[in-house]
Design a protein around this motif. Structure first.
Motif, mmCIF file in Angstrom:
data_model
loop_
_atom_site.group_PDB
_atom_site.id
_atom_site.type_symbol
_atom_site.label_atom_id
_atom_site.label_comp_id
_atom_site.label_asym_id
_atom_site.label_seq_id
_atom_site.Cartn_x
_atom_site.Cartn_y
_atom_site.Cartn_z
ATOM 1 N N TYR B 171 0.542 3.291 -2.116
ATOM 2 C CA TYR B 171 1.006 2.127 -3.011
ATOM 3 C C TYR B 171 0.240 0.820 -2.407
ATOM 4 O O TYR B 171 -0.024 0.063 -2.935
ATOM 5 C CB TYR B 171 2.551 2.109 -2.917
ATOM 6 C CG TYR B 171 3.085 0.840 -3.386
ATOM 7 C CD1 TYR B 171 2.961 0.729 -4.930
ATOM 8 C CD2 TYR B 171 3.473 -0.199 -2.546
ATOM 9 C CE1 TYR B 171 3.689 -0.559 -5.561
ATOM 10 C CE2 TYR B 171 3.870 -1.499 -3.329
ATOM 11 C CZ TYR B 171 3.912 -1.640 -4.688
ATOM 12 O OH TYR B 171 4.168 -2.934 -5.136
ATOM 13 N N LEU B 172 0.363 0.598 -1.118
ATOM 14 C CA LEU B 172 0.067 -0.529 -0.328
ATOM 15 C C LEU B 172 -1.540 -0.482 -0.391
ATOM 16 O O LEU B 172 -2.110 -1.825 -0.978
ATOM 17 C CB LEU B 172 0.311 -0.500 1.109
ATOM 18 C CG LEU B 172 1.616 -0.978 1.376
ATOM 19 C CD1 LEU B 172 2.039 -0.829 2.747
ATOM 20 C CD2 LEU B 172 2.300 -2.620 0.883
ATOM 21 N N PHE B 173 -2.289 0.480 -0.585
ATOM 22 C CA PHE B 173 -3.703 0.498 -0.661
ATOM 23 C C PHE B 173 -4.080 0.097 -2.176
ATOM 24 O O PHE B 173 -5.032 -0.630 -2.440
ATOM 25 C CB PHE B 173 -4.129 1.888 -0.566
ATOM 26 C CG PHE B 173 -5.780 1.992 -0.808
ATOM 27 C CD1 PHE B 173 -6.464 1.319 0.041
ATOM 28 C CD2 PHE B 173 -6.004 2.869 -1.790
ATOM 29 C CE1 PHE B 173 -8.015 1.568 0.070
ATOM 30 C CE2 PHE B 173 -7.788 2.971 -1.864
ATOM 31 C CZ PHE B 173 -8.402 2.379 -1.106
ATOM 32 N N MET B 174 -3.015 0.433 -3.167
ATOM 33 C CA MET B 174 -3.251 0.200 -4.609
ATOM 34 C C MET B 174 -3.036 -1.439 -4.645
ATOM 35 O O MET B 174 -3.909 -1.895 -5.583
ATOM 36 C CB MET B 174 -2.383 1.075 -5.450
ATOM 37 C CG MET B 174 -2.329 0.851 -7.017
ATOM 38 S SD MET B 174 -1.508 -0.677 -7.603
ATOM 39 C CE MET B 174 0.038 0.068 -7.705
ATOM 40 N N ILE B 175 -2.176 -1.663 -4.207
ATOM 41 C CA ILE B 175 -1.898 -3.529 -4.429
ATOM 42 C C ILE B 175 -2.974 -4.129 -3.791
ATOM 43 O O ILE B 175 -3.210 -5.322 -4.143
ATOM 44 C CB ILE B 175 -0.514 -3.892 -4.239
ATOM 45 C CG1 ILE B 175 0.017 -3.622 -2.709
ATOM 46 C CG2 ILE B 175 0.752 -3.138 -5.059
ATOM 47 C CD1 ILE B 175 1.515 -4.237 -2.355
ATOM 48 N N GLU B 176 -3.322 -3.626 -2.612
ATOM 49 C CA GLU B 176 -4.281 -4.329 -2.092
ATOM 50 C C GLU B 176 -5.512 -4.508 -2.877
ATOM 51 O O GLU B 176 -6.221 -5.565 -2.889
ATOM 52 C CB GLU B 176 -4.870 -3.497 -0.564
ATOM 53 C CG GLU B 176 -4.061 -3.912 0.351
ATOM 54 C CD GLU B 176 -4.410 -3.491 1.966
ATOM 55 O OE1 GLU B 176 -5.816 -3.744 2.045
ATOM 56 O OE2 GLU B 176 -3.977 -3.349 2.599
ATOM 57 N N LYS B 177 -5.893 -3.356 -3.783
ATOM 58 C CA LYS B 177 -7.248 -3.275 -4.503
ATOM 59 C C LYS B 177 -6.897 -4.359 -5.759
ATOM 60 O O LYS B 177 -7.502 -5.144 -6.271
ATOM 61 C CB LYS B 177 -7.438 -1.984 -5.079
ATOM 62 C CG LYS B 177 -7.998 -1.049 -3.861
ATOM 63 C CD LYS B 177 -9.479 -1.056 -4.149
ATOM 64 C CE LYS B 177 -9.889 -0.369 -2.987
ATOM 65 N NZ LYS B 177 -11.677 -0.472 -2.989
ATOM 66 N N LYS B 178 -5.591 -4.198 -6.272
ATOM 67 C CA LYS B 178 -5.102 -4.537 -7.704
ATOM 68 C C LYS B 178 -4.793 -6.080 -7.366
ATOM 69 O O LYS B 178 -4.952 -6.901 -8.169
ATOM 70 C CB LYS B 178 -4.367 -3.802 -8.382
ATOM 71 C CG LYS B 178 -4.109 -4.285 -9.905
ATOM 72 C CD LYS B 178 -3.170 -3.213 -10.655
ATOM 73 C CE LYS B 178 -2.728 -3.991 -11.880
ATOM 74 N NZ LYS B 178 -2.008 -3.224 -12.785
ATOM 75 N N THR B 179 -4.142 -6.586 -6.657
ATOM 76 C CA THR B 179 -3.677 -7.768 -6.503
ATOM 77 C C THR B 179 -4.135 -8.731 -5.265
ATOM 78 O O THR B 179 -4.795 -9.816 -5.557
ATOM 79 C CB THR B 179 -1.938 -7.746 -6.331
ATOM 80 O OG1 THR B 179 -1.540 -6.972 -7.299
ATOM 81 C CG2 THR B 179 -1.541 -9.179 -6.551
ATOM 82 N N ALA B 180 -4.043 -8.101 -4.128
ATOM 83 C CA ALA B 180 -4.583 -8.815 -2.971
ATOM 84 C C ALA B 180 -5.876 -9.159 -3.084
ATOM 85 O O ALA B 180 -6.494 -10.062 -2.466
ATOM 86 C CB ALA B 180 -4.321 -8.032 -1.639
ATOM 87 N N ALA B 181 -6.837 -8.198 -3.585
ATOM 88 C CA ALA B 181 -8.359 -8.173 -3.382
ATOM 89 C C ALA B 181 -8.515 -9.594 -4.090
ATOM 90 O O ALA B 181 -9.594 -10.256 -3.888
ATOM 91 C CB ALA B 181 -9.047 -6.970 -4.108
ATOM 92 N N MET B 182 -8.218 -9.746 -5.349
ATOM 93 C CA MET B 182 -8.054 -10.928 -6.323
ATOM 94 C C MET B 182 -7.885 -12.241 -5.431
ATOM 95 O O MET B 182 -8.614 -13.273 -5.562
ATOM 96 C CB MET B 182 -7.391 -10.844 -7.474
ATOM 97 C CG MET B 182 -7.758 -11.699 -8.541
ATOM 98 S SD MET B 182 -9.226 -11.320 -9.242
ATOM 99 C CE MET B 182 -9.076 -10.184 -10.391
ATOM 100 N N ALA B 183 -6.632 -12.333 -4.816
ATOM 101 C CA ALA B 183 -6.303 -13.314 -4.005
ATOM 102 C C ALA B 183 -7.398 -13.743 -2.817
ATOM 103 O O ALA B 183 -7.559 -15.084 -2.632
ATOM 104 C CB ALA B 183 -4.872 -13.364 -3.535
#
Lengths: 332, 332
Positions: B171-183
């Motif tokens: 899950y953390l890997f996914m949000i790193e890609k989907k949300t955190a990578a953009m920020a």
């Protein structure tokens, strides 16, 4: 028309580069993760095709003195961009087949197909940037303009599908955006990558644009005069679908009386029954729109070839001339 | 926590830039042709939102000594990229509403929505390139990496929706890609545009990444502890939808016996009935997963703020700290 050794040389170069692109394309995303995204992405890339756009990039780069082998990533980028448009267009057209295979959104699902299209585009930029070592901004502006145009062209195409009236001028504007802009972009980008002069860049851009228009009208023409087996599509398919092609719109301009009524029926009834294809082909012949299409193709290809005069090297002129000839006199 | 004058200054800057972005966004594609493409495109841009991503670009550029007013086009670009993802995600989620308004594919149709998404992305690159006057390649590589990541993240998100088992790590890997990578991309791009040092660029990138993770876990938490009116979503909505959030996946890790059975039901039955929200909230409380989420948010925000030490100017450190605080302690 070119013959003999020179034509042979053109064929050898084209075949070689096509194989090179094919082999690189097949490696690019095959093993990338997540596989739920890149495996379907690889499916569309495996589907073959002429790989014309990357070849235009490579030959244009070579034509201004660049080395083909330095620009494979940029060539791959335009093919990825092209495949992005195919995947999304197939959804919009609700198409079942593409190059004889099930379309991506039918093989997988809508969400996968949307996302695969997006991701092919993202990887396109990634690859393009690998080969940008000088005038990055100009190269990226050129590529992005191609992308903007192709979106606008597709929007016009969808709009024209449902419009009752479309003029030939509007149609030409649409194919300039949807088809010609992409060929222009490939040639211009190749010239920029190969570090061509401003005149070389501009003239190769014009070559691509005019070649693209000729190519699209030839595509419309092949629907009527093409050999089904070679062209890979059913003769008269555009008539059956009621597609607003160069031929149909030209016929609308010149037809009178009963002919005009019959031509208008194609639009009104959103296509004709397959049994009527022969009758309509004969109307097109009688109205001279097939000859008109051939004249138009000739006009744009002469313009295209004229732009090649900018090239200093005779061999490069020959190669691009041979490429243009092969596209314009193609039967598939 | 910041108070007084400094906080006031942060609010003034943020409000000012948000208004500036809003006014520019509303002009960008409104009058572009074809209107069948750009009018629906303008519809999503008019939908409001926090405009957080462009503000991150501008404040990061300022933080390394750049002038905010030179980078509005780049700021607009990240907002366009964000809106491209919203339009396509809404199709994939079959969502009816977005920020209280009908989603684009429901207001228009599927084809229009796909094409509008594509075209917002094309205009994003167009705008970004306007502000690239130095290290164009690095800026474009950063932006493109954000795009690649967000596609991969969305693919993982869709994949996890149907998977029976997803770990917290996944899950953390996914949000790193989907949300955190953009920020991360926004902050890194701002630092690159503002011509920051390598250390400034890297540290601001880390600031963005960690802030993004904290932001997403906070979003998951607000679903349970948020005030419906302020948050704008129904409390427990994620539970009802059976969404695999930080809380749910953490609960799966720590729960035993009857609690574990009940938690597993959320996944098995693809969500719970709204009457059970209170019961599940109490299970979450009992299991301590709400506290765990708060701890995790704290952990990532401390990491984020630590990266700001690279900034020489105290005021800039304060502004970005205030921005981070406002996102992490937000109620909506």
């Amino acid at each position: 028309m070119l013959t003999g050794d020179k034509l042979n040389k053109f064929s050898i170069i084209c075949d070689h580069e096509r194989k090179e692109i094919e082999s690189r394309l097949n490696k690019i995303i095959k093993n990338r993760k997540p596989s739920t995204l890149y495996k379907p992405g690889n499916y569309i890339l495996e589907g073959g095709g002429k790989r014309l756009r990357p070849i235009l990039v490579l030959l244009s780069a070579k034509a201004v003195g660049g080395s083909i082998s330095s620009f494979y990533n940029a060539a791959i980028a335009v093919e990825l961009l092209h495949n992005f448009t195919l995947v999304h267009d197939d959804i919009m057209d609700n198409a079942d087949k593409r190059r004889g295979r099930i379309t991506l959104h039918k093989k997988y699902d809508l969400s996968t197909a949307i996302l695969v299209g997006d991701s092919l585009l993202s990887v396109a930029y990634e690859y393009l940037l690998k080969d940008c070592n000088g005038n990055t901004k100009e190269i990226l502006v050129t590529f992005t303009k191609g992308l903007v145009d192709v979106c606008e062209g597709q929007s016009l195409d969808k709009e024209y599908e449902v419009l009752k009236q479309v003029t030939l001028k509007e149609y030409l504007f649409m194919i300039e955006k949807k088809t010609a802009a992409m060929a222009e972009m490939c040639c211009k980008m190749g010239a920029l990558l190969g570090n061509g002069s401003i005149k070389e860049v501009n003239d190769l851009a014009k070559f691509g644009r005019n070649l693209g228009i000729a190519f699209q009208i030839q595509d419309d023409l092949l629907d009527i005069i093409g050999n089904e087996k070679e062209f890979g599509k059913i003769t008269g398919g555009d008539l059956v679908e009621g597609k607003k092609t160069f031929l149909l719109l030209k016929a609308l301009e010149v037809a009178k009386g009963d002919d005009l009524k019959k031509i208008k029926l194609i639009i009104k009834q959103k296509g004709i029954s397959p049994e009527l294809i022969e009758e309509y082909k004969n109307i097109y012949l009688k109205l001279g729109v097939i000859e008109e299409a051939k004249k138009e193709i000739k006009k744009y290809s002469v313009k295209a070839l004229k732009s090649l005069q900018v090239l200093k090297n005779e061999e490069d002129r020959f190669i691009l001339t041979a490429l243009a000839d092969s596209l314009i006199d193609r039967s598939k």
